[in-house]
Motif scaffolding. Structure first.
Motif, PDB file in Angstrom:
ATOM      1  N   ALA A 121       0.798  -1.227   0.000  1.00 21.04           N
ATOM      2  CA  ALA A 121       0.000   0.000   0.000  1.00 21.04           C
ATOM      3  C   ALA A 121       0.830   1.277   0.000  1.00 21.04           C
ATOM      4  CB  ALA A 121      -0.962  -0.011   1.180  1.00 21.04           C
ATOM      5  N   SER A 122       1.741   1.427   0.933  1.00 19.98           N
ATOM      6  CA  SER A 122       2.470   2.698   1.016  1.00 19.98           C
ATOM      7  C   SER A 122       3.435   2.864  -0.162  1.00 19.98           C
ATOM      8  CB  SER A 122       3.217   2.795   2.336  1.00 19.98           C
ATOM      9  OG  SER A 122       4.154   1.740   2.447  1.00 19.98           O
ATOM     10  N   ARG A 123       4.144   1.807  -0.522  1.00 21.56           N
ATOM     11  CA  ARG A 123       5.115   1.884  -1.621  1.00 21.56           C
ATOM     12  C   ARG A 123       4.428   2.128  -2.956  1.00 21.56           C
ATOM     13  NH1 ARG A 123       7.415  -3.607  -3.461  1.00 21.56           N
ATOM     14  NH2 ARG A 123       5.397  -3.542  -4.450  1.00 21.56           N
ATOM     15  N   ASP A 124       3.422   1.348  -3.249  1.00 23.39           N
ATOM     16  CA  ASP A 124       2.770   1.468  -4.552  1.00 23.39           C
ATOM     17  C   ASP A 124       1.943   2.739  -4.674  1.00 23.39           C
ATOM     18  OD1 ASP A 124       3.819  -0.825  -5.794  1.00 23.39           O
ATOM     19  OD2 ASP A 124       2.471  -2.073  -4.621  1.00 23.39           O
ATOM     20  N   ALA A 125       1.352   3.193  -3.590  1.00 25.16           N
ATOM     21  CA  ALA A 125       0.639   4.468  -3.626  1.00 25.16           C
ATOM     22  C   ALA A 125       1.605   5.612  -3.911  1.00 25.16           C
ATOM     23  CB  ALA A 125      -0.106   4.699  -2.315  1.00 25.16           C
ATOM     24  N   LEU A 126       2.784   5.557  -3.309  1.00 23.27           N
ATOM     25  CA  LEU A 126       3.798   6.577  -3.562  1.00 23.27           C
ATOM     26  C   LEU A 126       4.266   6.517  -5.013  1.00 23.27           C
ATOM     27  CD1 LEU A 126       5.726   8.780  -2.447  1.00 23.27           C
ATOM     28  CD2 LEU A 126       7.340   6.937  -1.991  1.00 23.27           C
ATOM     29  N   TRP A 127       4.493   5.323  -5.530  1.00 25.28           N
ATOM     30  CA  TRP A 127       4.916   5.179  -6.925  1.00 25.28           C
ATOM     31  C   TRP A 127       3.863   5.716  -7.883  1.00 25.28           C
ATOM     32  CZ3 TRP A 127       7.135  -0.487  -7.137  1.00 25.28           C
ATOM     33  CH2 TRP A 127       8.356  -0.525  -6.459  1.00 25.28           C
ATOM     34  N   LEU A 128       2.595   5.365  -7.640  1.00 27.51           N
ATOM     35  CA  LEU A 128       1.521   5.866  -8.502  1.00 27.51           C
ATOM     36  C   LEU A 128       1.420   7.389  -8.432  1.00 27.51           C
ATOM     37  CD1 LEU A 128      -1.281   3.210  -8.013  1.00 27.51           C
ATOM     38  CD2 LEU A 128      -0.320   3.964 -10.190  1.00 27.51           C
ATOM     39  N   ALA A 129       1.543   7.941  -7.235  1.00 30.30           N
ATOM     40  CA  ALA A 129       1.487   9.397  -7.084  1.00 30.30           C
ATOM     41  C   ALA A 129       2.645  10.066  -7.803  1.00 30.30           C
ATOM     42  CB  ALA A 129       1.490   9.768  -5.604  1.00 30.30           C
ATOM     43  N   CYS A 130       3.826   9.479  -7.729  1.00 31.57           N
ATOM     44  CA  CYS A 130       4.999  10.034  -8.395  1.00 31.57           C
ATOM     45  C   CYS A 130       4.816  10.007  -9.915  1.00 31.57           C
ATOM     46  CB  CYS A 130       6.228   9.240  -7.979  1.00 31.57           C
ATOM     47  SG  CYS A 130       7.767   9.893  -8.619  1.00 31.57           S
ATOM     48  N   LEU A 131       4.350   8.898 -10.442  1.00 34.59           N
ATOM     49  CA  LEU A 131       4.145   8.780 -11.887  1.00 34.59           C
ATOM     50  C   LEU A 131       3.018   9.694 -12.361  1.00 34.59           C
ATOM     51  CD1 LEU A 131       4.545   4.915 -12.102  1.00 34.59           C
ATOM     52  CD2 LEU A 131       6.095   6.613 -13.100  1.00 34.59           C
ATOM     53  N   PHE A 132       1.943   9.789 -11.588  1.00 30.13           N
ATOM     54  CA  PHE A 132       0.831  10.675 -11.929  1.00 30.13           C
ATOM     55  C   PHE A 132       1.268  12.132 -11.891  1.00 30.13           C
ATOM     56  CE2 PHE A 132      -3.165  12.904 -10.593  1.00 30.13           C
ATOM     57  CZ  PHE A 132      -3.847  12.754 -11.787  1.00 30.13           C
ATOM     58  N   GLY A 133       2.020  12.488 -10.869  1.00 33.21           N
ATOM     59  CA  GLY A 133       2.532  13.858 -10.765  1.00 33.21           C
ATOM     60  C   GLY A 133       3.463  14.212 -11.916  1.00 33.21           C
ATOM     61  N   ALA A 134       4.278  13.260 -12.338  1.00 32.02           N
ATOM     62  CA  ALA A 134       5.181  13.512 -13.468  1.00 32.02           C
ATOM     63  C   ALA A 134       4.395  13.722 -14.748  1.00 32.02           C
ATOM     64  CB  ALA A 134       6.156  12.347 -13.624  1.00 32.02           C
TER      65      ALA A 134
END
Length: 144
Positions: A96-109
């Motif tokens: 949850a925490s790792r993948d949510a951060l990854w998705l947020a990073c990719l979405f933000g980019a």
């Protein structure tokens, strides 16, 4: 006040974004190739390099994409990252925490790339329009 300017005056329209399905196809293909190259050079189990590279890919794809393509672009890049950049390869997992951060990073980019492109296009269009009108104070009613 909105002023209509004929296109023959040197003003060019702002480029239209590429259709979202084409951006998504490029995101999936590019992400798979990028992860395969990184797995071959850096090795598996080092997702920080893959995340950085996929974030750059998402931002570059965002330059030519509409805002509506950003969630799909982020999701397709994340699928490649999660499925092939971390062991065991080919297995999707959810931390949850790792993948949510990854998705947020990719979405933000992806959003950052799209926003920067829209700002650059708007600024260039504004400069072209003001250059086509001539210097201020020429007696044009729009100058008041």
């Amino acid at each position: 006040m909105i002023e209509w300017v004929p296109l023959s005056s040197g003003a060019r329209p702002v480029p239209r974004p590429v259709a979202a399905p084409l951006v998504w196809a490029a995101a999936l293909g590019g992400a798979l190739v990028l992860v395969a190259v990184l797995n071959g050079t850096v090795g598996t189990g080092r997702p920080e390099f893959a995340l950085a590279a996929l974030s750059l890919l998402a931002a570059l794809l965002g330059v030519c994409a509409p805002y509506a393509a950003a969630p799909g672009t982020a999701l397709l890049c994340w699928l490649s990252l999660n499925g092939f950049a971390i062991p065991p390869a080919g297995t999707l997992t959810w931390a949850a925490s790792r993948d949510a951060l990854w998705l947020a990073c990719l979405f933000g980019a992806a959003l950052a790339g799209t926003s920067l492109a829209r700002l650059a296009y708007a600024r260039a269009a504004y400069r072209r329009l003001t250059a086509a009108r001539g210097p201020a104070g020429t007696g044009d009613p729009g100058d008041r």
